[in-house]
Design an enzyme around this catalytic site. Structure first.
Site, PDB file in Angstrom:
ATOM      1  NE  ARG A  86      -3.083  -8.003   4.193  1.00  8.27           N
ATOM      2  CZ  ARG A  86      -2.368  -6.887   4.061  1.00  8.27           C
ATOM      3  NH1 ARG A  86      -2.803  -5.911   3.258  1.00  8.27           N
ATOM      4  NH2 ARG A  86      -1.236  -6.737   4.729  1.00  8.27           N
ATOM      5  CB  SER A 129       2.648  -4.882   3.658  1.00  7.08           C
ATOM      6  OG  SER A 129       1.478  -4.788   4.427  1.00  7.08           O
ATOM      7  CG  LEU A 130      -1.491  -5.378  -1.048  1.00  5.71           C
ATOM      8  CD1 LEU A 130      -2.718  -6.247  -0.881  1.00  5.71           C
ATOM      9  CD2 LEU A 130      -1.852  -4.027  -1.623  1.00  5.71           C
ATOM     10  CD  GLN A 183       1.501  -9.447   5.518  1.00  9.54           C
ATOM     11  OE1 GLN A 183       0.394  -8.952   5.587  1.00  9.54           O
ATOM     12  NE2 GLN A 183       2.133  -9.654   4.377  1.00  9.54           N
ATOM     13  CD  GLN A 197      -3.185   0.445   2.149  1.00  7.88           C
ATOM     14  OE1 GLN A 197      -3.244  -0.699   2.579  1.00  7.88           O
ATOM     15  NE2 GLN A 197      -4.023   1.385   2.526  1.00  7.88           N
ATOM     16  CG  HIS A 256       2.332  -4.597   9.202  1.00  2.00           C
ATOM     17  ND1 HIS A 256       2.158  -5.907   8.823  1.00  2.00           N
ATOM     18  CD2 HIS A 256       2.228  -3.857   8.082  1.00  2.00           C
ATOM     19  CE1 HIS A 256       1.954  -5.950   7.507  1.00  2.00           C
ATOM     20  NE2 HIS A 256       1.985  -4.717   7.044  1.00  2.00           N
TER      21      HIS A 256
END
Length: 290
Positions: free
Chosen positions: A113, A88-89, A245, A9, A196
């Site tokens: 998500r 991440s994503l 995660q 992102q 996170h």
């Protein structure tokens, strides 16, 4: 060895993916399939929307995923990854690209998500901040010593660049302490919430059910996952790491170091922007980045 990496992102921009849509029948078909799966025309927002449209988490995450995954498909036979990773994503994009997830299942999970994270963000005001110019261990120590508020190191992006995540007052206190410790910058980020961090636990709980119900296959190459920076090929372990995660830090610096130690000599970023290229160069200036 060639490694492919996929952004998270923040890499979005208005017009993203339109060149793929216009120039590749395969890409056009995949974009239209995505519109159908999502139940709204995400392509209209990607190609002609406003920056505000693209900043909505429910739009941002699927948009970046689509751009990244379709970019890998359009490469055709040229796309022969020997290892993959995503920030991440981007880990979901990497999982589809290496064959662990189907395109359709990956998109559904990314959409769920995004929705779950949006809900978690709305539960409690929270944010993130970029800390520039301090060693990892100093940032970790300061966050660990703030015990009455929620604040953690969330993204270890490259040496000297760490993002912290937590409650508003936790971030404010950590920024003040880290500035006093010599940080060159402690800059609050314009994000929807504390990604996170423990504040994402409701999202992790919600996403876990969806991940466990989804079929994962053995990937055609190792995927280096965010939670521990290690290569993984076991579908069940991949699932558990994906759930973890959301509340665990993204260990990008260590991921890149481990990929290089395992033979990666060339990194190719697939997706909007080139943020990961810059981070990889800061981890090791001797590797080829494209």
């Amino acid at each position: 060895m060639r490694a492919y990496v996929f952004p998270g992102q923040g890499a979005q921009f208005v017009g993203m993916g339109k060149d793929l849509y216009d120039n590749s029948p395969v890409a056009k078909e995949m974009f239209e399939k995505a519109n159908e799966i999502l139940g709204f025309r995400i392509t209209d927002l990607m190609f002609n929307g406003t920056p505000e449209d693209l900043r909505q988490t429910k739009v941002t995450q699927p948009a970046i995923f689509l751009h990244s995954v379709i970019s890998s498909v359009v490469l055709g036979d040229e796309f022969q990854p020997e290892m993959v990773a995503g920030h991440s994503l981007g880990e979901f994009s990497a999982l589809v690209a290496c064959g662990a997830l189907t395109f359709e299942d990956g998109l559904v999970l990314v959409s769920k998500r995004a929705m779950a994270m949006q809900k978690a963000c709305e539960k409690e005001p929270s944010t993130m901040a970029a800390i520039i110019g301090l060693p990892d261990e100093v940032v970790d120590e300061v966050c660990d010593n703030i015990t009455d508020k929620i604040v953690v190191a969330a993204n270890f992006n490259c040496p000297g660049q760490i993002v912290i995540s937590g409650s508003i007052d936790g971030i404010d206190e950590a920024c003040a302490q880290l500035t006093a410790k010599g940080a060159k910058r402690a800059l609050k980020l314009s994000v929807g919430g504390a990604f996170h961090s423990p504040l994402m636990q409701p999202a992790a709980d919600e996403l876990q059910a969806a991940i466990m119900e989804t079929k994962f296959s053995t990937p055609k190459c190792p995927i280096y996952q965010n939670v521990n920076a290690y290569p993984q090929t076991d579908p069940e372990a991949i699932k558990m790491n994906l759930v973890a995660q959301l509340t665990a830090p993204v260990r990008w610096t260590q991921t890149v170091k481990n990929m290089i130690a395992d033979g990666a000599t060339e990194f190719i970023e697939l997706g909007p922007g080139d943020v990961l290229k810059g981070l990889i160069r800061k981890v090791d200036k001797n590797v080829t980045v494209g």
